[in-house]
Design a protein around this motif. Sequence first.
Motif, PDB file in Angstrom:
ATOM      1  N   UNK A 403      33.727   1.913  -0.992  1.00 43.60           N
ATOM      2  CA  UNK A 403      33.476   0.583  -0.870  1.00 43.60           C
ATOM      3  C   UNK A 403      33.918  -0.038  -2.069  1.00 43.60           C
ATOM      4  N   UNK A 404      33.892   0.560  -3.208  1.00 47.71           N
ATOM      5  CA  UNK A 404      34.321  -0.181  -4.497  1.00 47.71           C
ATOM      6  C   UNK A 404      35.629   0.079  -4.564  1.00 47.71           C
ATOM      7  N   UNK A 405      36.411   0.882  -4.122  1.00 44.65           N
ATOM      8  CA  UNK A 405      37.879   1.070  -4.094  1.00 44.65           C
ATOM      9  C   UNK A 405      38.316  -0.259  -3.169  1.00 44.65           C
ATOM     10  N   UNK A 406      37.786  -0.057  -2.160  1.00 44.09           N
ATOM     11  CA  UNK A 406      38.314  -1.353  -1.206  1.00 44.09           C
ATOM     12  C   UNK A 406      38.188  -2.623  -1.633  1.00 44.09           C
ATOM     13  N   UNK A 407      36.967  -2.921  -2.490  1.00 40.13           N
ATOM     14  CA  UNK A 407      36.617  -4.236  -2.867  1.00 40.13           C
ATOM     15  C   UNK A 407      37.529  -4.645  -4.148  1.00 40.13           C
ATOM     16  N   UNK A 408      37.711  -3.757  -4.935  1.00 43.69           N
ATOM     17  CA  UNK A 408      38.553  -4.302  -6.196  1.00 43.69           C
ATOM     18  C   UNK A 408      40.175  -4.325  -5.812  1.00 43.69           C
ATOM     19  N   UNK A 409      40.461  -3.701  -4.761  1.00 43.78           N
ATOM     20  CA  UNK A 409      41.752  -4.070  -4.156  1.00 43.78           C
ATOM     21  C   UNK A 409      42.127  -5.489  -3.558  1.00 43.78           C
ATOM     22  N   UNK A 410      41.107  -6.110  -3.255  1.00 44.36           N
ATOM     23  CA  UNK A 410      41.319  -7.336  -2.654  1.00 44.36           C
ATOM     24  C   UNK A 410      42.099  -8.584  -3.300  1.00 44.36           C
ATOM     25  N   UNK A 411      41.531  -8.542  -4.620  1.00 36.46           N
ATOM     26  CA  UNK A 411      42.002  -9.448  -5.600  1.00 36.46           C
ATOM     27  C   UNK A 411      43.557  -9.567  -5.658  1.00 36.46           C
ATOM     28  N   UNK A 412      43.927  -8.307  -6.291  1.00 35.85           N
ATOM     29  CA  UNK A 412      45.486  -8.191  -6.569  1.00 35.85           C
ATOM     30  C   UNK A 412      46.324  -8.292  -5.042  1.00 35.85           C
ATOM     31  N   UNK A 413      45.519  -7.717  -4.025  1.00 31.50           N
ATOM     32  CA  UNK A 413      46.441  -7.928  -2.827  1.00 31.50           C
ATOM     33  C   UNK A 413      46.679  -9.385  -2.219  1.00 31.50           C
ATOM     34  N   UNK A 414      45.613 -10.196  -2.559  1.00 33.90           N
ATOM     35  CA  UNK A 414      45.626 -11.611  -2.153  1.00 33.90           C
ATOM     36  C   UNK A 414      46.762 -12.346  -3.141  1.00 33.90           C
ATOM     37  N   UNK A 415      46.589 -11.767  -4.226  1.00 32.63           N
ATOM     38  CA  UNK A 415      47.658 -12.556  -5.201  1.00 32.63           C
ATOM     39  C   UNK A 415      48.961 -12.226  -4.744  1.00 32.63           C
ATOM     40  N   UNK A 416      49.247 -10.962  -4.384  1.00 29.93           N
ATOM     41  CA  UNK A 416      50.592 -10.656  -3.827  1.00 29.93           C
ATOM     42  C   UNK A 416      50.699 -11.398  -2.515  1.00 29.93           C
ATOM     43  N   UNK A 417      49.607 -11.665  -1.605  1.00 29.76           N
ATOM     44  CA  UNK A 417      50.267 -12.179  -0.243  1.00 29.76           C
ATOM     45  C   UNK A 417      50.481 -13.952  -0.623  1.00 29.76           C
ATOM     46  N   UNK A 418      49.889 -14.339  -1.512  1.00 31.78           N
ATOM     47  CA  UNK A 418      49.861 -15.729  -1.966  1.00 31.78           C
ATOM     48  C   UNK A 418      51.269 -16.253  -2.763  1.00 31.78           C
ATOM     49  N   UNK A 419      51.896 -15.156  -3.185  1.00 29.65           N
ATOM     50  CA  UNK A 419      53.152 -15.377  -3.792  1.00 29.65           C
ATOM     51  C   UNK A 419      54.258 -16.174  -3.399  1.00 29.65           C
ATOM     52  N   UNK A 420      54.652 -17.117  -3.740  1.00 30.32           N
ATOM     53  CA  UNK A 420      55.909 -18.139  -3.181  1.00 30.32           C
ATOM     54  C   UNK A 420      56.975 -17.305  -3.098  1.00 30.32           C
ATOM     55  N   UNK A 421      57.816 -16.915  -2.287  1.00 26.83           N
ATOM     56  CA  UNK A 421      59.092 -16.191  -2.100  1.00 26.83           C
ATOM     57  C   UNK A 421      60.276 -17.045  -2.808  1.00 26.83           C
ATOM     58  N   UNK A 422      60.273 -18.215  -2.876  1.00 29.38           N
ATOM     59  CA  UNK A 422      61.068 -18.959  -3.436  1.00 29.38           C
ATOM     60  C   UNK A 422      60.941 -18.718  -5.068  1.00 29.38           C
ATOM     61  N   UNK A 423      59.772 -18.753  -5.507  1.00 30.91           N
ATOM     62  CA  UNK A 423      59.395 -18.499  -7.041  1.00 30.91           C
ATOM     63  C   UNK A 423      59.822 -17.211  -7.358  1.00 30.91           C
ATOM     64  N   UNK A 424      59.489 -16.177  -6.364  1.00 30.86           N
ATOM     65  CA  UNK A 424      59.764 -14.704  -6.741  1.00 30.86           C
ATOM     66  C   UNK A 424      61.369 -14.590  -6.865  1.00 30.86           C
ATOM     67  N   UNK A 425      62.526 -15.312  -6.104  1.00 33.98           N
ATOM     68  CA  UNK A 425      63.714 -15.039  -5.971  1.00 33.98           C
ATOM     69  C   UNK A 425      64.522 -16.027  -6.975  1.00 33.98           C
ATOM     70  N   UNK A 426      64.028 -17.008  -7.711  1.00 32.36           N
ATOM     71  CA  UNK A 426      64.487 -18.128  -8.400  1.00 32.36           C
ATOM     72  C   UNK A 426      65.430 -17.431  -9.271  1.00 32.36           C
ATOM     73  N   UNK A 427      65.255 -16.491  -9.878  1.00 36.12           N
ATOM     74  CA  UNK A 427      65.826 -16.014 -11.077  1.00 36.12           C
ATOM     75  C   UNK A 427      66.685 -14.571 -10.714  1.00 36.12           C
ATOM     76  N   UNK A 428      66.739 -14.048  -9.474  1.00 37.50           N
ATOM     77  CA  UNK A 428      67.454 -13.257  -9.107  1.00 37.50           C
ATOM     78  C   UNK A 428      68.881 -13.391  -8.731  1.00 37.50           C
TER      79      UNK A 428
END
Length: 428
Positions: A403-428
């Motif tokens: 339960x603790x492992x799944x709960x603490x995983x949600x925040x960074x996973x949501x951050x990755x899901x909300x990442x803008x692909x344009x911003x992520x590839x701007x400097x590539x």
Amino acid sequence: MAQATRPFAPFEFMIAWRYLRARRAEGGVSVMTWISLVGIALGVMALVATLAVRSGFRTEYVQTILGANSHAEIGAYPQAMDNGIVNISIPDYAEVTARIEAIPGVTRANPRIAGFSMISYGDRATVGEVLGVAPNVLAELPTFRGAPEATGDIGRFEAGIAIGSGIARALGVIPGDKVKLLQPNGVKTAFGTSPRVNVYEVTYIFSVGRADVDSARIYMPFAEAQSFFNREGVADQIEIFVDDPEGIDALVPDLLQASGQGRYVWTWKDRSSAFLAALSIEDDVMFVILALIVLIATMNITSGLVMLVKNKGRDIGILRTMGLTEGSVLRVFFLCGAFVGVIGTIAGVILGCLIAWNVDGIMSAVNWATGGGAWDPSIRGIYRLPAELRGWDVFRAVALSLSLSFIVTIFPARRAARMNPVEALRYE
């Protein structure tokens, strides 16, 4: 427009597993993953092993209580006599015993004499609790019957007395030796009451597994105890043994009715209520403390995933432009943390079970390393450190960790899901 994919599709597991297998250039992520996994494993291991030891300690303690004592006792409330003496004896013990034995669930009942006496041998002396019981009662107690540490012949109990191994060590006696018992309220004469001193042969030396019993208890035949303590024709208590000791409370009303007016029932739970309550509180406190350790270990998953998201920003942008949805990205990084939690939990359960199964050997090694002072039975009451693995305890540890492992995983996973692909590839 990106179409939603089936939740937890096989490709999401594949991507998550490949992300966990970081390349050398992403060694920081790999290190954090291993730290998280080892931390969770150690936390779960400690939780499982501790819960097993606590369960085993309670079981061992209860077994030694029930093995050396009755499950309940009938006693009489103090009553003032005409001569000013307070009477707490049971004169009709034979009739009361017969009525109690007729109650369904009661296996047997027997009268008992209880008192204290000084016991001496040579120039050594100590004080013990003397219990007068019928000759067959002692042999029927579970911890007395066939005890490997016992010496002497329990069949000759009627010819003498039985003493605990602690008293025997203190006095330096063996079966066959004769000891003196002194009781201050002895023979009444014209000059007052003179102490009664009787000599008895030690026919049996018992060791029930509890230091407080082995160091303080003396058993004497019932008829001899009546004479020794001036209890002719009466009993002090009536011992009761039942089929289900844990359910003794349900029999209390019937026992009170059978015992008659002016009597009370004292169960083994009443006798040890403070200690059993302390064990329950300690179990809860230990679970909370070890749960905090597991929580701290699972927080490393968050740190590792934050670093992983940062390192995989370019990959996230490419996957999003290829049609991967936010939900799929969230599940990919959730699975990364879940893999660490599941693997760490499994490893922790295995290690915890191994410790619980081999706790005697581990404790022997600790005793050897510390010179034998790691376990003092005179303080802890029992002679060994027991452990008992229970399915419920293992389930609690696994449920907490996952339960603790799944709960603490949600925040960074949501951050990755909300990442803008344009911003992520701007400097590539």
